[in-house]
Design a protein around this motif. Sequence first.
Motif, short mmCIF file in Angstrom:
data_model
loop_
_atom_site.label_atom_id
_atom_site.label_comp_id
_atom_site.label_asym_id
_atom_site.label_seq_id
_atom_site.Cartn_x
_atom_site.Cartn_y
_atom_site.Cartn_z
N HIS A 299 0.85 -1.19 0.00
CA HIS A 299 0.00 0.00 0.00
C HIS A 299 0.88 1.23 0.00
CE1 HIS A 299 -3.91 -1.84 1.01
NE2 HIS A 299 -3.15 -2.76 1.61
N THR A 300 0.43 2.29 -0.63
CA THR A 300 1.11 3.57 -0.55
C THR A 300 0.46 4.35 0.59
OG1 THR A 300 1.52 3.55 -2.91
CG2 THR A 300 1.69 5.68 -1.79
N ARG B 31 -1.48 -3.03 -4.28
CA ARG B 31 -0.99 -3.83 -5.39
C ARG B 31 -0.28 -5.06 -4.85
NH1 ARG B 31 1.53 0.66 -4.19
NH2 ARG B 31 3.78 0.77 -4.04
N GLU B 32 -0.13 -6.05 -5.70
CA GLU B 32 0.64 -7.24 -5.37
C GLU B 32 1.96 -7.14 -6.14
OE1 GLU B 32 -0.05 -9.80 -3.24
OE2 GLU B 32 -1.96 -8.87 -2.70
N ASN C 166 -5.59 -8.92 -4.19
CA ASN C 166 -6.10 -9.12 -2.84
C ASN C 166 -6.44 -7.78 -2.19
OD1 ASN C 166 -6.49 -10.09 -0.15
ND2 ASN C 166 -4.40 -9.45 0.27
N ASP C 167 -7.66 -7.69 -1.70
CA ASP C 167 -8.03 -6.53 -0.89
C ASP C 167 -8.93 -6.99 0.24
OD1 ASP C 167 -10.31 -7.06 -2.32
OD2 ASP C 167 -10.60 -5.02 -3.05
N ASP D 2 -4.20 -13.32 0.50
CA ASP D 2 -2.96 -12.60 0.23
C ASP D 2 -2.20 -13.29 -0.90
OD1 ASP D 2 -0.87 -10.68 0.88
OD2 ASP D 2 0.23 -12.40 1.67
N GLY D 3 -1.73 -12.51 -1.86
CA GLY D 3 -0.94 -13.04 -2.95
C GLY D 3 -1.75 -13.45 -4.17
N LEU D 4 -3.07 -13.41 -4.08
CA LEU D 4 -3.90 -13.83 -5.20
C LEU D 4 -4.14 -12.66 -6.15
CD1 LEU D 4 -5.63 -16.14 -6.41
CD2 LEU D 4 -7.57 -15.13 -5.21
#
Length: 139
Positions: free
Chosen positions: A24-25, A33-34, A61-62, A68-70
């Motif tokens: 995340h920014t 983003r992943e 992933n959100d 996570d990682g998808l």
Amino acid sequence: MTHRRIRSLKVGADTYRWWSGHVHTRGAPDTCREVVRIAREDRRGRVLRVTFRPGPGLHVNDGYPMHDGLIWRAADDVSLNLHLPSVARAILDAAVEHGWDAASALDLDGWDLLDAVVAHLPPKQEGEQEGDPEGEREG
């Protein structure tokens, strides 16, 4: 970033270090983003960075229901678990085909690379499902 554990990937005589995770920014929650980063062990600082950003029909992933990682491209229902060593290897192979030589840094849009990555994945065995990244062999 989650899943920041650095892992090894042996390819022939070369060893690569890689990790994947959700980024995340700060101050901008819509910029999640992943990311997968890969570097040859003896070439630190010459990192391949492949980034998957959300967009129309392009999902990262959100939270529930994605883990996570998808990442998932809805148009043709292609999804990948970026934490699997076989996916990291397919990303590495596809990036080499797209010009990365481990002697320089390179940032790639993961969605542009997705079809090549999928083409480099080993065929799934009958009944095989997307597995636990801890249980898959590396390399």
